[in-house]
Design a protein around this motif. Sequence first.
Motif, PDB file in Angstrom:
ATOM      1  N   ALA A   1       0.854  -1.185   0.000  1.00  0.00           N
ATOM      2  CA  ALA A   1       0.000   0.000   0.000  1.00  0.00           C
ATOM      3  C   ALA A   1       0.888   1.232   0.000  1.00  0.00           C
ATOM      4  O   ALA A   1       2.026   1.201   0.476  1.00  0.00           O
ATOM      5  CB  ALA A   1      -0.922  -0.002   1.194  1.00  0.00           C
ATOM      6  N   VAL A   3       0.609   5.773   0.410  1.00  0.00           N
ATOM      7  CA  VAL A   3      -0.190   6.935   0.777  1.00  0.00           C
ATOM      8  C   VAL A   3       0.435   8.156   0.115  1.00  0.00           C
ATOM      9  O   VAL A   3       1.645   8.362   0.207  1.00  0.00           O
ATOM     10  CB  VAL A   3      -0.232   7.140   2.309  1.00  0.00           C
ATOM     11  N   VAL A  16      -4.922   6.653  -0.757  1.00  0.00           N
ATOM     12  CA  VAL A  16      -4.362   5.391  -0.287  1.00  0.00           C
ATOM     13  C   VAL A  16      -4.579   4.377  -1.392  1.00  0.00           C
ATOM     14  O   VAL A  16      -5.706   4.199  -1.861  1.00  0.00           O
ATOM     15  CB  VAL A  16      -5.019   4.923   1.026  1.00  0.00           C
ATOM     16  N   ASN A  18      -3.653   0.384  -2.921  1.00  0.00           N
ATOM     17  CA  ASN A  18      -3.168  -0.969  -2.714  1.00  0.00           C
ATOM     18  C   ASN A  18      -3.064  -1.625  -4.089  1.00  0.00           C
ATOM     19  O   ASN A  18      -4.070  -1.815  -4.763  1.00  0.00           O
ATOM     20  CB  ASN A  18      -4.128  -1.747  -1.819  1.00  0.00           C
TER      21      ASN A  18
END
Length: 68
Positions: A1, A3, A16, A18
Amino acid sequence: ASVIVRNNPEWTEIEVRNVGNDPAAEVTPGQGLRGMAARVALYDGRLEVRNGEDGFRVTATFPWQAAT
């Protein structure tokens, strides 16, 4: 992941991502996403959820000043 936080004089955006999800999977809002959207809306922001070839992404954008 990962940010990413973006700022400018008018808004702040938090993304965010993934990259491990299946891009063909359907995004269905559950209680978690509904709860996030409700909290973002409290601050006059907007929430965007996407699932694509570059992964599952949730982006919250908040204005610096509330709309009048």
